[in-house]
Design an enzyme around this catalytic site. Structure first.
Site, mmCIF file in Angstrom:
data_model
loop_
_atom_site.group_PDB
_atom_site.id
_atom_site.type_symbol
_atom_site.label_atom_id
_atom_site.label_comp_id
_atom_site.label_asym_id
_atom_site.label_seq_id
_atom_site.Cartn_x
_atom_site.Cartn_y
_atom_site.Cartn_z
ATOM 1 C CB CYS A 114 -11.525 20.807 38.809
ATOM 2 S SG CYS A 114 -12.703 21.097 37.479
ATOM 3 C CG LEU A 115 -14.324 26.220 40.364
ATOM 4 C CD1 LEU A 115 -14.857 27.464 39.681
ATOM 5 C CD2 LEU A 115 -14.198 26.435 41.869
ATOM 6 C CG HIS A 163 -13.007 21.868 32.040
ATOM 7 N ND1 HIS A 163 -13.644 20.839 32.696
ATOM 8 C CD2 HIS A 163 -12.289 22.512 32.988
ATOM 9 C CE1 HIS A 163 -13.320 20.869 33.993
ATOM 10 N NE2 HIS A 163 -12.486 21.866 34.187
ATOM 11 C CD GLN A 175 -15.139 24.169 35.033
ATOM 12 O OE1 GLN A 175 -14.408 25.013 34.533
ATOM 13 N NE2 GLN A 175 -14.937 23.671 36.242
ATOM 14 N N GLY A 182 -9.866 29.756 36.986
ATOM 15 C CA GLY A 182 -10.249 29.485 35.611
ATOM 16 C C GLY A 182 -11.616 28.838 35.576
ATOM 17 C CG HIS A 207 -7.637 22.578 34.821
ATOM 18 N ND1 HIS A 207 -7.443 21.779 35.932
ATOM 19 C CD2 HIS A 207 -8.971 22.831 34.781
ATOM 20 C CE1 HIS A 207 -8.622 21.541 36.512
ATOM 21 N NE2 HIS A 207 -9.561 22.180 35.841
ATOM 22 C CD GLU A 208 -10.253 26.285 33.531
ATOM 23 O OE1 GLU A 208 -11.374 25.837 33.189
ATOM 24 O OE2 GLU A 208 -9.831 26.209 34.698
HETATM 25 NI NI NI Z 1 -11.633 22.385 36.020
#
Ligand code: NI
Length: 183
Positions: A96-97, A142, A50, A45, A138-139
């Protein structure tokens, strides 16, 4: 095109993202680039903050594990709104990236009901559970300026402080390209 990924310490990750309007330039191209960036970094995701944009869009692909039940999806969610979270909370070790090299257990409810626009600005309302629901939550966080480390207890947060500082200074280098905060 693959974008550099913003990491912990970048103010864009703490903003409440703004809705996307119909005059957004090359939305399909932007979505494709988000998918390319996500696959390049082995993510499931990715949310627009991000890649440096505080706008309300995230992409995900949870189709990787064919044995998953319910089956995964590959989709872009535009201007999403979580209508309801239901079911029992369950724990999963999340990554998480934007938080390279950090993984922690996070509790989230099982099921999510979400309203969003597709790439043609059709409004949809759907319910997801399992792993896909997990990634959606989660996304979606953000877009609200929330990261999974915010859910950790004070002790765990304290233990992670050094690592988070290192990430924000660009001292943690994952295999994908990142944008170091302030640079
Ligand atoms: Ni993340």
């Amino acid at each position: 095109m693959i974008y550099p990924v913003t990491v912990f310490g970048d103010p864009v990750l703490r903003k409440k993202a703004e809705p996307i309007t119909k005059d957004f330039q090359d939305l399909r191209g932007f979505i494709q680039n988000m998918f390319d960036t996500m696959y390049n970094s082995d993510g499931v995701g990715l949310a627009a903050p991000q890649v440096g944009h505080a706008i309300r869009i995230f992409v995900l692909d949870t189709t990787t594990d064919e044995e998953d039940e319910p089956a995964g999806i590959k989709k872009a969610f535009i201007n999403p709104e979580i209508l309801e979270k239901t079911g029992e909370e369950w724990v999963m070790n999340e990554g998480c990236l934007s938080l390279p090299e950090i993984r922690e257990d996070v509790l989230r409810p099982e099921t999510v009901r979400i309203k969003y626009l597709d790439e043609d600005f059709n409004q949809l309302e759907e319910t997801y559970s399992g792993f896909t629901s997990r990634v959606i939550q989660h996304e979606y966080d953000h877009l609200e300026g929330v990261m999974f480390v915010d859910y950790l207890n004070p002790l765990k947060k304290r233990l992670l402080k050094g690592k988070l500082t290192a990430i924000s200074k660009g001292k943690v280098l994952p295999k994908y390209r990142i944008k170091v905060p302030g640079k």
